[in-house]
Scaffold this motif. Sequence first.
Motif, mmCIF file in Angstrom:
data_model
loop_
_atom_site.group_PDB
_atom_site.id
_atom_site.type_symbol
_atom_site.label_atom_id
_atom_site.label_comp_id
_atom_site.label_asym_id
_atom_site.label_seq_id
_atom_site.Cartn_x
_atom_site.Cartn_y
_atom_site.Cartn_z
ATOM 1 N N VAL A 1 -2.485 -10.837 -12.990
ATOM 2 C CA VAL A 1 -2.636 -9.601 -13.749
ATOM 3 C C VAL A 1 -2.904 -8.384 -12.861
ATOM 4 O O VAL A 1 -2.774 -7.243 -13.306
ATOM 5 C CB VAL A 1 -3.739 -9.740 -14.822
ATOM 6 N N ILE A 2 -3.330 -8.619 -11.629
ATOM 7 C CA ILE A 2 -3.415 -7.581 -10.615
ATOM 8 C C ILE A 2 -2.986 -8.228 -9.307
ATOM 9 O O ILE A 2 -3.437 -9.325 -8.980
ATOM 10 C CB ILE A 2 -4.824 -6.956 -10.498
ATOM 11 N N GLN A 3 -2.107 -7.550 -8.581
ATOM 12 C CA GLN A 3 -1.565 -8.134 -7.350
ATOM 13 C C GLN A 3 -1.669 -7.118 -6.221
ATOM 14 O O GLN A 3 -0.825 -6.234 -6.084
ATOM 15 C CB GLN A 3 -0.113 -8.563 -7.568
ATOM 16 N N VAL A 4 -2.742 -7.257 -5.439
ATOM 17 C CA VAL A 4 -2.989 -6.368 -4.311
ATOM 18 C C VAL A 4 -2.410 -6.999 -3.053
ATOM 19 O O VAL A 4 -2.716 -8.151 -2.743
ATOM 20 C CB VAL A 4 -4.499 -6.109 -4.138
ATOM 21 N N PRO A 5 -1.579 -6.279 -2.312
ATOM 22 C CA PRO A 5 -1.009 -6.840 -1.085
ATOM 23 C C PRO A 5 -2.089 -7.320 -0.123
ATOM 24 O O PRO A 5 -3.113 -6.662 0.064
ATOM 25 C CB PRO A 5 -0.240 -5.657 -0.488
ATOM 26 N N GLY A 6 -1.867 -8.509 0.451
ATOM 27 C CA GLY A 6 -2.843 -9.077 1.366
ATOM 28 C C GLY A 6 -3.918 -9.891 0.676
ATOM 29 O O GLY A 6 -4.684 -10.598 1.332
ATOM 30 N N THR A 7 -3.990 -9.796 -0.650
ATOM 31 C CA THR A 7 -4.982 -10.535 -1.426
ATOM 32 C C THR A 7 -4.320 -11.515 -2.380
ATOM 33 O O THR A 7 -4.727 -12.664 -2.492
ATOM 34 C CB THR A 7 -5.882 -9.565 -2.206
ATOM 35 N N ALA A 8 -3.298 -11.071 -3.079
ATOM 36 C CA ALA A 8 -2.604 -11.934 -4.032
ATOM 37 C C ALA A 8 -1.795 -13.001 -3.299
ATOM 38 O O ALA A 8 -1.249 -12.766 -2.224
ATOM 39 C CB ALA A 8 -1.684 -11.105 -4.913
ATOM 40 N N SER A 9 -1.710 -14.189 -3.891
ATOM 41 C CA SER A 9 -0.879 -15.265 -3.353
ATOM 42 C C SER A 9 0.582 -15.039 -3.745
ATOM 43 O O SER A 9 0.877 -14.394 -4.764
ATOM 44 C CB SER A 9 -1.350 -16.614 -3.889
ATOM 45 N N THR B 1 3.766 6.077 -3.467
ATOM 46 C CA THR B 1 3.210 6.194 -2.114
ATOM 47 C C THR B 1 1.936 5.384 -1.940
ATOM 48 O O THR B 1 1.557 5.070 -0.815
ATOM 49 C CB THR B 1 2.925 7.665 -1.790
ATOM 50 N N ALA B 2 1.265 5.055 -3.031
ATOM 51 C CA ALA B 2 0.020 4.288 -2.960
ATOM 52 C C ALA B 2 0.221 2.803 -3.233
ATOM 53 O O ALA B 2 -0.667 1.987 -2.966
ATOM 54 C CB ALA B 2 -0.998 4.845 -3.956
ATOM 55 N N ALA B 3 1.390 2.443 -3.752
ATOM 56 C CA ALA B 3 1.612 1.058 -4.180
ATOM 57 C C ALA B 3 1.593 0.073 -3.026
ATOM 58 O O ALA B 3 1.210 -1.087 -3.194
ATOM 59 C CB ALA B 3 2.931 0.952 -4.936
ATOM 60 N N GLU B 4 2.001 0.498 -1.839
ATOM 61 C CA GLU B 4 2.026 -0.414 -0.703
ATOM 62 C C GLU B 4 0.636 -0.935 -0.379
ATOM 63 O O GLU B 4 0.470 -2.098 0.002
ATOM 64 C CB GLU B 4 2.625 0.286 0.517
ATOM 65 N N ALA B 5 -0.375 -0.082 -0.521
ATOM 66 C CA ALA B 5 -1.747 -0.487 -0.226
ATOM 67 C C ALA B 5 -2.457 -1.049 -1.454
ATOM 68 O O ALA B 5 -3.182 -2.042 -1.363
ATOM 69 C CB ALA B 5 -2.536 0.695 0.331
ATOM 70 N N ARG B 6 -2.253 -0.430 -2.600
ATOM 71 C CA ARG B 6 -2.990 -0.808 -3.811
ATOM 72 C C ARG B 6 -2.281 -1.873 -4.641
ATOM 73 O O ARG B 6 -2.895 -2.508 -5.491
ATOM 74 C CB ARG B 6 -3.214 0.426 -4.700
ATOM 75 N N GLY B 7 -0.991 -2.023 -4.432
ATOM 76 C CA GLY B 7 -0.200 -2.863 -5.304
ATOM 77 C C GLY B 7 0.314 -2.071 -6.493
ATOM 78 O O GLY B 7 -0.198 -0.984 -6.807
ATOM 79 N N ALA B 8 1.316 -2.611 -7.153
ATOM 80 C CA ALA B 8 1.915 -1.924 -8.289
ATOM 81 C C ALA B 8 1.710 -2.662 -9.609
ATOM 82 O O ALA B 8 1.972 -2.102 -10.671
ATOM 83 C CB ALA B 8 3.413 -1.725 -8.045
ATOM 84 N N THR B 9 1.254 -3.921 -9.555
ATOM 85 C CA THR B 9 1.099 -4.729 -10.767
ATOM 86 C C THR B 9 -0.323 -4.628 -11.298
ATOM 87 O O THR B 9 -1.275 -5.077 -10.652
ATOM 88 C CB THR B 9 1.441 -6.200 -10.480
ATOM 89 N N TYR B 10 -0.459 -4.021 -12.458
ATOM 90 C CA TYR B 10 -1.750 -3.915 -13.142
ATOM 91 C C TYR B 10 -1.503 -4.108 -14.635
ATOM 92 O O TYR B 10 -1.015 -3.198 -15.304
ATOM 93 C CB TYR B 10 -2.402 -2.549 -12.894
ATOM 94 N N TRP B 11 -1.799 -5.289 -15.142
ATOM 95 C CA TRP B 11 -1.654 -5.525 -16.572
ATOM 96 C C TRP B 11 -2.702 -4.701 -17.319
ATOM 97 O O TRP B 11 -3.799 -4.435 -16.806
ATOM 98 C CB TRP B 11 -1.847 -7.001 -16.890
ATOM 99 N N ASP B 12 -2.362 -4.321 -18.542
ATOM 100 C CA ASP B 12 -3.316 -3.556 -19.341
ATOM 101 C C ASP B 12 -4.552 -4.404 -19.642
ATOM 102 O O ASP B 12 -4.425 -5.537 -20.129
ATOM 103 C CB ASP B 12 -2.666 -3.130 -20.654
ATOM 104 N N PRO B 13 -5.748 -3.887 -19.354
ATOM 105 C CA PRO B 13 -6.937 -4.741 -19.499
ATOM 106 C C PRO B 13 -7.271 -5.109 -20.936
ATOM 107 O O PRO B 13 -7.721 -6.227 -21.194
ATOM 108 C CB PRO B 13 -8.053 -3.909 -18.851
ATOM 109 N N LEU B 14 -7.057 -4.202 -21.872
ATOM 110 C CA LEU B 14 -7.414 -4.531 -23.251
ATOM 111 C C LEU B 14 -6.516 -5.632 -23.800
ATOM 112 O O LEU B 14 -7.002 -6.621 -24.368
ATOM 113 C CB LEU B 14 -7.330 -3.287 -24.133
ATOM 114 N N ASP C 1 5.824 -14.281 -9.405
ATOM 115 C CA ASP C 1 6.641 -14.888 -10.465
ATOM 116 C C ASP C 1 5.780 -15.478 -11.579
ATOM 117 O O ASP C 1 6.300 -16.141 -12.486
ATOM 118 C CB ASP C 1 7.528 -15.977 -9.875
ATOM 119 N N GLY C 2 4.473 -15.252 -11.516
ATOM 120 C CA GLY C 2 3.579 -15.809 -12.524
ATOM 121 C C GLY C 2 3.696 -15.074 -13.848
ATOM 122 O O GLY C 2 4.090 -13.907 -13.912
#
Length: 288
Positions: free
Chosen positions: A10-18, A55-68, A23-24
């Motif tokens: 649900v959140i995929q940060v580069p360097g942290t996410a597997s 410009t920020a996605a490379e560091a922060r990631g781009a995948t953020y599912w809606d929390p609610l 594809d999950g």
Amino acid sequence: MRIGLSTPVVIQVPGTASAWEADGGIDDVAQIGATADRLGFAYLTCSEHVAVPATAAEARGATYWDPLATLAFLAARTTRIRLLTSVLVLGYHHPLEIAKRYGTLDRISGGRLILGVGVGSLREEFDLLGCAWDDRGARADDAMKALRVSLSTTRPVYDGPYYRYDAMVVQPCAVQQRVPIWVGGRTMRSLRRAVELGDGWTPFGLSTAEITKMLGAVQRPDGFAVALATPPLDPIGAAQQVADLIGRLRDAGATDVNCVISARSSAHYCDQLAALAELTDLSTTGQP
């Protein structure tokens, strides 16, 4: 200490996410949530970003599912584990929007909400949503005060510098008499905000030495939560390293550990959870 999870996929940060998380899907999230619930983990998380600048996605990631939507889905697939927004950006919402939406989540989950909040750090996202940037810290303070008196009542009343309301009905509301509010951040101001207005602090991007020093500079109230995050953990392949790291976080002042799990698949992730549960003896850690 309580052991929580940074929910994968649900959140995929580069360097942290597997790698498998790219594809999950929802079935993987459901399987992992149910497994964590059964094993006794304290909470699952979901973060908030509406739109991340390219410009920020490379560091922060781009995948953020809606929390609610995500946490409501997990509420229906679990029975005990708590549901933590980590974090909800206060400046993107009116306090009564949060009170209604997340109060409803608290109600449908049987009182399992932990409301993690933050001031926000992406100017482009604020501008996109038409939200105030320069005074976002002061607005966040006022929003937290408003939330404290509004989350658990159907007739909230508040009069602050930014938010004012009376003679309004918000139905339903949270079922917890005091919804825990944890503050995310990496500054002394975020820690002071958490101590003065919240129930816990969830720092990021700080060393354990920095966290220990900062915690030593404030007087924390009884029951105050300090949730410290881990790098990716391998409980099966590196059990002693994981145990040592969790011990260091405890020594740094953690009451809660927000674990990132390294895995090859959702099935392997669940195996890792079982190993971590045994390693940390979740049967004796208690719940928030």
